[in-house]
Enzyme design. Structure first.
Site, PDB file in Angstrom:
ATOM      1  N   CYS A  53      -1.285   3.830   0.100  1.00  9.23           N
ATOM      2  CA  CYS A  53      -0.092   4.040   0.030  1.00  9.23           C
ATOM      3  C   CYS A  53       1.343   4.477   0.738  1.00  9.23           C
ATOM      4  CB  CYS A  53       0.305   3.494  -1.783  1.00  9.23           C
ATOM      5  SG  CYS A  53       1.101   3.771  -2.668  1.00  9.23           S
ATOM      6  N   TRP A  86      -7.055   1.878 -10.190  1.00  8.95           N
ATOM      7  CA  TRP A  86      -6.618   2.682  -8.954  1.00  8.95           C
ATOM      8  C   TRP A  86      -8.337   3.421  -9.686  1.00  8.95           C
ATOM      9  CZ3 TRP A  86      -4.773   2.529  -3.955  1.00  8.95           C
ATOM     10  CH2 TRP A  86      -4.362   2.143  -3.707  1.00  8.95           C
ATOM     11  N   THR A 120       0.054   1.886 -11.437  1.00 15.45           N
ATOM     12  CA  THR A 120       0.481   2.053  -9.793  1.00 15.45           C
ATOM     13  C   THR A 120       0.528   3.823  -9.745  1.00 15.45           C
ATOM     14  OG1 THR A 120       3.041   2.591 -10.912  1.00 15.45           O
ATOM     15  CG2 THR A 120       1.586   0.479 -10.039  1.00 15.45           C
ATOM     16  N   VAL A 121       0.369   3.855  -8.276  1.00 15.77           N
ATOM     17  CA  VAL A 121       0.203   5.221  -7.741  1.00 15.77           C
ATOM     18  C   VAL A 121       1.591   5.046  -6.717  1.00 15.77           C
ATOM     19  CG1 VAL A 121      -2.068   5.786  -7.817  1.00 15.77           C
ATOM     20  CG2 VAL A 121      -0.890   4.940  -5.224  1.00 15.77           C
ATOM     21  N   TYR A 184       6.981  -6.346   3.208  1.00 16.23           N
ATOM     22  CA  TYR A 184       6.284  -7.118   2.083  1.00 16.23           C
ATOM     23  C   TYR A 184       6.678  -8.786   1.713  1.00 16.23           C
ATOM     24  CZ  TYR A 184       3.776  -2.856   1.038  1.00 16.23           C
ATOM     25  OH  TYR A 184       3.356  -1.225   1.061  1.00 16.23           O
TER      26      TYR A 184
END
Length: 348
Positions: A53, A86, A120-121, A184
Site C-alpha cells: 500500500c 486486511w 484501511t492501512v 487512481y
C-alpha cells in the site's frame, strides 16, 4: 490504504462515472500532551501496515527515518485481502503476534462494534485495549514528526520544518490530488471522458514536478521532507503497476529523466528503497482489483534492477539528511526479502 483499496467490496470502478475517493477516516490523534485522550507513550501503540500500500508505505518510511522502531511496533498484513479486511497471513498461524488478531477488522470492531466503513492501512492500534486509534494516514505521519520528538533517534531529519510548512502544505496537496490520487482517478475511471480528464490532470502534474525538480534535488530544496516521502511511494509503483494496470501510459517513469533520477536518488537513500517490496506491490494490485484484471495474472516484469543504477542527482548539491544522519540498518524482522518473487531486487 484508502477506501479504493480497502475491504468494502470487489468492484472498484463505478461505470459511467469518474472516480471519487472516500476520505472519511478516524480523526483521532496521538499527541505529546495527550489532549485528545491518546498520549504519546513508547511501547503502547502498534502501527499496522501492508508493504503493498502506498499510503501505508509513507508511515513505514517516516517511522524508519525518525528512528521510532522501538517506540512504535509494526504489524504487517499480507498483500491481498478479501471483502472483509486486511489479514495477518504473513505471520505464523495467521495471527499478529502482538495483537493476536487474524484480521485488522478486529481492531476496528473492538472500538466501533458497528463500524461499516473500509478497513484501511495504515492504522495505529492501542495495544492494551486492542482498539484502533486512527487510520488518518495524512495526519498520522505529520504527528510522527511533530508529536513523537522525544523518541526520535539522534540525527533524525526534520521532515516537516516549520519555516517551510506553508509551501510544503501547498506542494503536498497538489501531489496528493493530482499524483497520489491521480493515478487512481485514471485506473478507476468509469468512462472514457472521465479517464481522459484524469490522464490530462496526472500528466500536467508530473510535468510540473519534472520542471520543479530539474534545478533542485528535493521538492523543498536541499534536504528530504515529508513531501518527498509522499511523492516517492507513488513513483516507486509507477512502472510496476500504474503505467499498465491503471493506464497511466504516456511514458514510463524510467523514460522521464528528471523524475527517474529523483526517484532513484530516494530509492538508494536508507529508509526509502529498503521499504519497497515489488512482488507484494504487484500481487496486491493485480489480484485484488479483479474487475480491472479478471485473470488475476501478475506480470513478471518490469526488471527492477535499474533502480540501483547511478542517478547523478548529487550534482545538484544538497544532502538527503542535511546536518542529520541516515537511519541505521533495518530492524530485525522488518527487512524486505531480497528477492521474494518475480521482479524482486536481490540487493537486500
Amino acid at each position: 490504504m484508502d477506501q479504493d483499496e480497502d475491504s468494502s467490496g470487489s468492484g472498484y470502478v463505478d461505470e459511467g462515472r469518474e472516480y471519487t475517493r472516500d476520505s472519511n477516516y478516524i480523526p483521532d490523534r496521538i499527541t505529546a500532551d495527550g489532549s485528545g485522550g491518546w498520549p504519546v507513550e513508547a511501547g503502547r501503540y502498534r502501527l499496522v501496515v501492508a508493504r503493498a500500500c502506498p499510503w501505508a508505505n509513507r508511515a513505514v518510511i517516516v517511522r524508519r527515518l525518525l528512528g521510532l522502531e522501538e517506540a512504535i511496533s509494526m504489524g504487517m498484513c499480507g498483500p491481498t485481502h478479501d471483502e472483509r479486511s486486511w489479514t495477518f497471513d504473513l505471520d505464523p498461524g495467521g495471527r499478529d503476534p502482538v495483537l493476536g488478531y487474524e484480521r485488522l477488522q478486529e481492531a476496528f470492531l473492538a472500538r466501533f462494534p458497528d463500524y461499516d466503513r473500509g478497513i484501511t492501512v495504515p492504522a495505529i492500534v492501542d495495544v492494551p485495549t486492542g482498539e484502533v486509534v486512527t487510520n488518518d494516514f495524512a495526519q498520522m505521519t505529520l504527528d510522527l514528526s511533530t508529536e513523537w520528538t522525544a523518541h526520535h533517534r539522534d540525527g533524525a531529519p526534520d521532515l516537516y520544518p516549520e519555516h517551510l510548512r506553508d509551501e510544503m502544505d501547498d506542494v503536498m496537496q497538489r501531489v496528493y490530488t493530482e499524483v497520489n490520487n491521480g493515478v487512481y482517478r485514471c485506473g478507476f475511471a468509469g468512462s472514457q471522458q472521465a479517464y481522459d480528464a484524469a490522464y490530462d490532470r496526472l500528466w500536467t502534474a508530473l510535468d510540473w514536478l519534472s520542471e520543479r525538480l530539474a534545478g533542485r534535488r528535493f521538492l523543498l530544496g536541499d534536504t528530504i521532507t515529508e513531501a518527498d516521502v509522499r511523492l516517492f511511494t507513488t513513483l516507486a509503483r509507477f512502472d510496476a503497476v500504474y503505467h499498465g494496470h491503471f493506464k497511466c501510459n504516456r511514458q514510463k517513469l524510467s523514460e522521464l529523466p528528471v523524475l527517474w533520477g529523483y526517484a532513484r536518488d530516494l530509492f538508494q537513500t536508507p529508509g526509502f528503497g529498503d521499504t519497497i517490496d515489488f512482488p507484494q506491490i504487484k500481487e496486491h494490485y493485480y489480484v485484488v482489483h479483479a474487475d480491472l484484471n479478471p485473470t488475476q495474472i501478475v506480470p513478471v516484469g518490469p526488471d527492477t534492477a535499474n533502480w540501483l543504477t547511478p542517478h547523478g542527482r548529487e550534482e545538484l548539491g544538497g544532502s538527503p539528511f542535511g546536518d542529520g544522519t541516515p537511519p541505521g540498518p533495518v530492524a530485525e524482522g522488518e527487512r524486505v526479502p531480497g528477492d521474494s518473487g518475480p521482479g524482486g531486487i536481490g540487493h537486500r
